[in-house]
Every structure is written in C-alpha cells, then in structure tokens.
Design a protein around this motif. Sequence first.
Motif, short mmCIF file in Angstrom:
data_model
loop_
_atom_site.label_atom_id
_atom_site.label_comp_id
_atom_site.label_asym_id
_atom_site.label_seq_id
_atom_site.Cartn_x
_atom_site.Cartn_y
_atom_site.Cartn_z
N UNK A 48 0.85 -1.20 0.00
CA UNK A 48 0.00 0.00 0.00
C UNK A 48 0.88 1.24 0.00
N UNK A 49 0.35 2.28 -0.60
CA UNK A 49 1.04 3.57 -0.62
C UNK A 49 0.05 4.64 -0.19
N UNK A 50 0.43 5.42 0.79
CA UNK A 50 -0.38 6.57 1.20
C UNK A 50 0.42 7.83 0.90
N UNK A 51 -0.32 8.88 0.55
CA UNK A 51 0.31 10.13 0.14
C UNK A 51 -0.16 11.23 1.07
N UNK A 52 0.78 11.95 1.67
CA UNK A 52 0.46 13.10 2.51
C UNK A 52 0.38 14.35 1.66
N UNK A 53 -0.32 15.33 2.16
CA UNK A 53 -0.38 16.63 1.49
C UNK A 53 1.00 17.28 1.54
N UNK A 54 1.34 18.10 0.56
CA UNK A 54 2.64 18.78 0.61
C UNK A 54 2.79 19.63 1.87
N UNK A 55 4.00 19.61 2.44
CA UNK A 55 4.25 20.39 3.64
C UNK A 55 4.57 21.84 3.26
N UNK A 56 5.05 22.62 4.22
CA UNK A 56 5.33 24.04 4.00
C UNK A 56 6.40 24.26 2.93
N UNK A 57 7.31 23.31 2.79
CA UNK A 57 8.38 23.43 1.79
C UNK A 57 7.96 22.86 0.43
N UNK A 58 6.75 22.32 0.33
CA UNK A 58 6.26 21.77 -0.92
C UNK A 58 6.66 20.33 -1.16
N UNK A 59 7.12 19.64 -0.13
CA UNK A 59 7.55 18.25 -0.26
C UNK A 59 6.37 17.33 0.04
N UNK A 60 6.07 16.43 -0.88
CA UNK A 60 5.01 15.45 -0.70
C UNK A 60 5.64 14.15 -0.21
N UNK A 84 15.74 6.99 -5.51
CA UNK A 84 16.39 7.69 -6.64
C UNK A 84 15.46 7.72 -7.85
N UNK A 85 14.83 6.60 -8.16
CA UNK A 85 13.91 6.54 -9.30
C UNK A 85 12.73 7.48 -9.07
N UNK A 86 12.18 7.46 -7.88
CA UNK A 86 11.03 8.30 -7.57
C UNK A 86 11.39 9.79 -7.62
N UNK A 87 12.56 10.15 -7.09
CA UNK A 87 12.97 11.55 -7.14
C UNK A 87 13.23 12.02 -8.57
N UNK A 88 13.79 11.14 -9.40
CA UNK A 88 14.02 11.49 -10.80
C UNK A 88 12.71 11.74 -11.52
N UNK A 89 11.72 10.87 -11.27
CA UNK A 89 10.41 11.06 -11.89
C UNK A 89 9.74 12.32 -11.38
N UNK A 90 9.91 12.62 -10.10
CA UNK A 90 9.30 13.82 -9.52
C UNK A 90 9.91 15.09 -10.11
N UNK A 91 11.20 15.08 -10.32
CA UNK A 91 11.87 16.24 -10.90
C UNK A 91 11.34 16.51 -12.30
N UNK A 92 11.13 15.43 -13.06
CA UNK A 92 10.59 15.59 -14.41
C UNK A 92 9.17 16.16 -14.37
N UNK A 93 8.43 15.83 -13.30
CA UNK A 93 7.05 16.33 -13.15
C UNK A 93 7.00 17.67 -12.42
#
Length: 78
Positions: A20-32, A59-68
């Motif tokens: 399972x994966x849960x996603x939090x809302x972005x914090x004050x710095x914009x990090x999800x 690393x894979x997730x951060x690379x995909x996030x940077x592209x998005x």
Amino acid sequence: MKELLLALAKGLVDDPDAVTVTVDEPDAEGITFYHLRVAQGDMGRVIGKQGRIAKAIRTIMKSAAIRAGEKISVEIDE
C-alpha cells in the motif's frame, strides 16, 4: 507518482496484495511524502542489503518527480 511506486514495490515482493502507498499533502516546503507499506516478510526485499534497494527506489522516484516538477520523499513504514 503513486502508481510508479506501487509498480516498483509490487515487482519486488512475494505478496503484492499487501503493498500500500499513502500520500500526505505537501508540507510548507512543498515536499510530498509517500509512505510505502509492505508485508512484514517482504521488508528485507524492499530495503535490500545495506539499504541499496530502498535507495534505488528513492532515486527513481525523485528522478520522476523532478521531471514532473514536484518535490517528494519516500518513507518505508513497517
């Protein structure tokens, strides 16, 4: 992003239904924050020796996030 993390994790574990994966809302710095949970017996498969697999997943997730144009952090919870 959530689908990518699910696909990566389900490919590694013996019990893909327990992933399972849960996603939090972005914090004050914009990090999800993405919280990955797997079955107790699959924790070693997701973390790997000396955390190498966990590091590769992040690393894979951060690379995909940077592209998005996003900032993310992946946490592996028990």
